[in-house]
Write a protein that holds these residues in place. Sequence first.
Motif, PDB file in Angstrom:
ATOM      1  N   ASP A 120       0.562  -1.228  -0.184  1.00 55.95           N
ATOM      2  CA  ASP A 120       0.375   0.130  -0.324  1.00 55.95           C
ATOM      3  C   ASP A 120       0.814   1.125   0.042  1.00 55.95           C
ATOM      4  O   ASP A 120       1.816   1.162   0.213  1.00 55.95           O
ATOM      5  N   ALA A 121       0.244   2.621  -0.395  1.00 65.12           N
ATOM      6  CA  ALA A 121       1.161   3.790   0.101  1.00 65.12           C
ATOM      7  C   ALA A 121       0.645   4.497   0.245  1.00 65.12           C
ATOM      8  O   ALA A 121      -1.112   4.818   0.296  1.00 65.12           O
ATOM      9  N   VAL A 122       1.155   5.614   0.963  1.00 66.80           N
ATOM     10  CA  VAL A 122       0.695   7.098   1.464  1.00 66.80           C
ATOM     11  C   VAL A 122       1.527   8.086   1.063  1.00 66.80           C
ATOM     12  O   VAL A 122       2.772   7.615   0.484  1.00 66.80           O
ATOM     13  N   ASN A 123       1.353   8.885   1.418  1.00 64.81           N
ATOM     14  CA  ASN A 123       1.804  10.494   1.121  1.00 64.81           C
ATOM     15  C   ASN A 123       2.601  11.382   1.660  1.00 64.81           C
ATOM     16  O   ASN A 123       3.526  12.483   1.147  1.00 64.81           O
ATOM     17  N   ASN A 124       2.739  10.597   2.651  1.00 66.62           N
ATOM     18  CA  ASN A 124       3.141  11.646   4.311  1.00 66.62           C
ATOM     19  C   ASN A 124       3.048  10.960   5.350  1.00 66.62           C
ATOM     20  O   ASN A 124       2.537  10.384   5.419  1.00 66.62           O
ATOM     21  N   GLY A 125       3.875  12.174   6.485  1.00 70.33           N
ATOM     22  CA  GLY A 125       3.802  11.193   7.842  1.00 70.33           C
ATOM     23  C   GLY A 125       2.215  10.754   8.798  1.00 70.33           C
ATOM     24  O   GLY A 125       2.826   9.760   9.018  1.00 70.33           O
ATOM     25  N   LEU A 126       1.983  11.677   8.515  1.00 73.88           N
ATOM     26  CA  LEU A 126       0.828  11.828   9.133  1.00 73.88           C
ATOM     27  C   LEU A 126      -0.188  10.800   8.867  1.00 73.88           C
ATOM     28  O   LEU A 126      -0.567  10.213   9.188  1.00 73.88           O
ATOM     29  N   GLU A 127       0.283  10.128   7.143  1.00 79.89           N
ATOM     30  CA  GLU A 127      -0.627   9.418   6.489  1.00 79.89           C
ATOM     31  C   GLU A 127      -0.569   7.772   6.985  1.00 79.89           C
ATOM     32  O   GLU A 127      -0.910   7.196   7.471  1.00 79.89           O
ATOM     33  N   VAL A 128       0.884   8.001   7.271  1.00 79.04           N
ATOM     34  CA  VAL A 128       1.794   6.761   7.916  1.00 79.04           C
ATOM     35  C   VAL A 128       0.720   6.787   9.139  1.00 79.04           C
ATOM     36  O   VAL A 128       0.049   5.377   9.529  1.00 79.04           O
ATOM     37  N   LEU A 129       0.807   6.934  10.455  1.00 74.09           N
ATOM     38  CA  LEU A 129       0.822   6.993  11.257  1.00 74.09           C
ATOM     39  C   LEU A 129      -1.419   7.022  11.158  1.00 74.09           C
ATOM     40  O   LEU A 129      -1.489   5.865  11.890  1.00 74.09           O
ATOM     41  N   ASP A 130      -1.885   7.405  10.060  1.00 65.97           N
ATOM     42  CA  ASP A 130      -3.419   7.268  10.229  1.00 65.97           C
ATOM     43  C   ASP A 130      -3.617   5.669   9.595  1.00 65.97           C
ATOM     44  O   ASP A 130      -4.327   4.624  10.139  1.00 65.97           O
ATOM     45  N   TYR A 131      -2.365   5.605   8.878  1.00 69.17           N
ATOM     46  CA  TYR A 131      -2.757   3.897   8.346  1.00 69.17           C
ATOM     47  C   TYR A 131      -2.154   2.581   9.706  1.00 69.17           C
ATOM     48  O   TYR A 131      -2.897   1.983   9.205  1.00 69.17           O
ATOM     49  N   ILE A 132      -0.934   3.046  10.002  1.00 68.58           N
ATOM     50  CA  ILE A 132      -1.005   1.651  10.648  1.00 68.58           C
ATOM     51  C   ILE A 132      -2.312   1.549  12.563  1.00 68.58           C
ATOM     52  O   ILE A 132      -2.455   1.211  12.274  1.00 68.58           O
ATOM     53  N   LYS A 133      -2.785   3.052  12.184  1.00 65.88           N
ATOM     54  CA  LYS A 133      -4.267   2.445  13.108  1.00 65.88           C
ATOM     55  C   LYS A 133      -5.123   0.909  12.388  1.00 65.88           C
ATOM     56  O   LYS A 133      -5.213   0.596  14.126  1.00 65.88           O
ATOM     57  N   ASN A 134      -4.979   1.462  11.895  1.00 64.45           N
ATOM     58  CA  ASN A 134      -5.953   0.575  11.610  1.00 64.45           C
ATOM     59  C   ASN A 134      -5.530  -0.692  10.407  1.00 64.45           C
ATOM     60  O   ASN A 134      -5.878  -1.581   9.922  1.00 64.45           O
ATOM     61  N   ASN A 135      -4.224  -0.874  10.345  1.00 67.04           N
ATOM     62  CA  ASN A 135      -3.542  -2.153   9.026  1.00 67.04           C
ATOM     63  C   ASN A 135      -2.452  -2.418  10.077  1.00 67.04           C
ATOM     64  O   ASN A 135      -0.982  -1.704  10.413  1.00 67.04           O
ATOM     65  N   SER A 136      -2.249  -3.472   9.984  1.00 62.82           N
ATOM     66  CA  SER A 136      -0.623  -4.979  10.347  1.00 62.82           C
ATOM     67  C   SER A 136       0.453  -4.002   9.081  1.00 62.82           C
ATOM     68  O   SER A 136       0.061  -4.727   8.363  1.00 62.82           O
ATOM     69  N   THR A 137       1.688  -4.010   9.158  1.00 68.15           N
ATOM     70  CA  THR A 137       2.736  -3.446   8.128  1.00 68.15           C
ATOM     71  C   THR A 137       3.889  -3.795   9.013  1.00 68.15           C
ATOM     72  O   THR A 137       4.086  -3.663  10.433  1.00 68.15           O
ATOM     73  N   ASP A 138       4.345  -4.641   8.348  1.00 72.78           N
ATOM     74  CA  ASP A 138       5.510  -5.196   8.716  1.00 72.78           C
ATOM     75  C   ASP A 138       7.163  -4.437   8.367  1.00 72.78           C
ATOM     76  O   ASP A 138       8.275  -3.882   9.131  1.00 72.78           O
TER      77      ASP A 138
END
Length: 120
Positions: free
Chosen positions: A28-46
């Motif tokens: 998956d891809a996001v555009n900035n650090g805020l989106e990373v933090l938001d993504y991590i709240k709801n998704n598992s990432t290795d």
Amino acid sequence: MQILVAEDNSMNQRILLHLLKKLGYRADAVNNGLEVLDYIKNNSTDLIFMDIQMPEMDGIEATRILSEKLGDKRPVIIALTANDQEEHKKRYIESGMNDYMTKPIRLDVIRSMIDKYNPS
């Protein structure tokens, strides 16, 4: 392996996603650090390929926050940067990133990073 690409440059983002797909990974891809933090709240990432310079929140700040919130449970973070100077590498590692790779992005480097942090 769950992979996230954090990159504000759409061309770099497409290239990295394409190279990962070529290696057999979906990301998956996001555009900035805020989106990373938001993504991590709801998704598992290795593993996160994290651009250093992004709008709204850069990669170093996002890494710092992830480290504070998740501690040892945070994903592996690989810095993406155009800077290949030793003092920059040291700064990225000190900020909590596990490793770094320089742009332009190369298939062999992506493969070696994945192998290094996910030997299976």
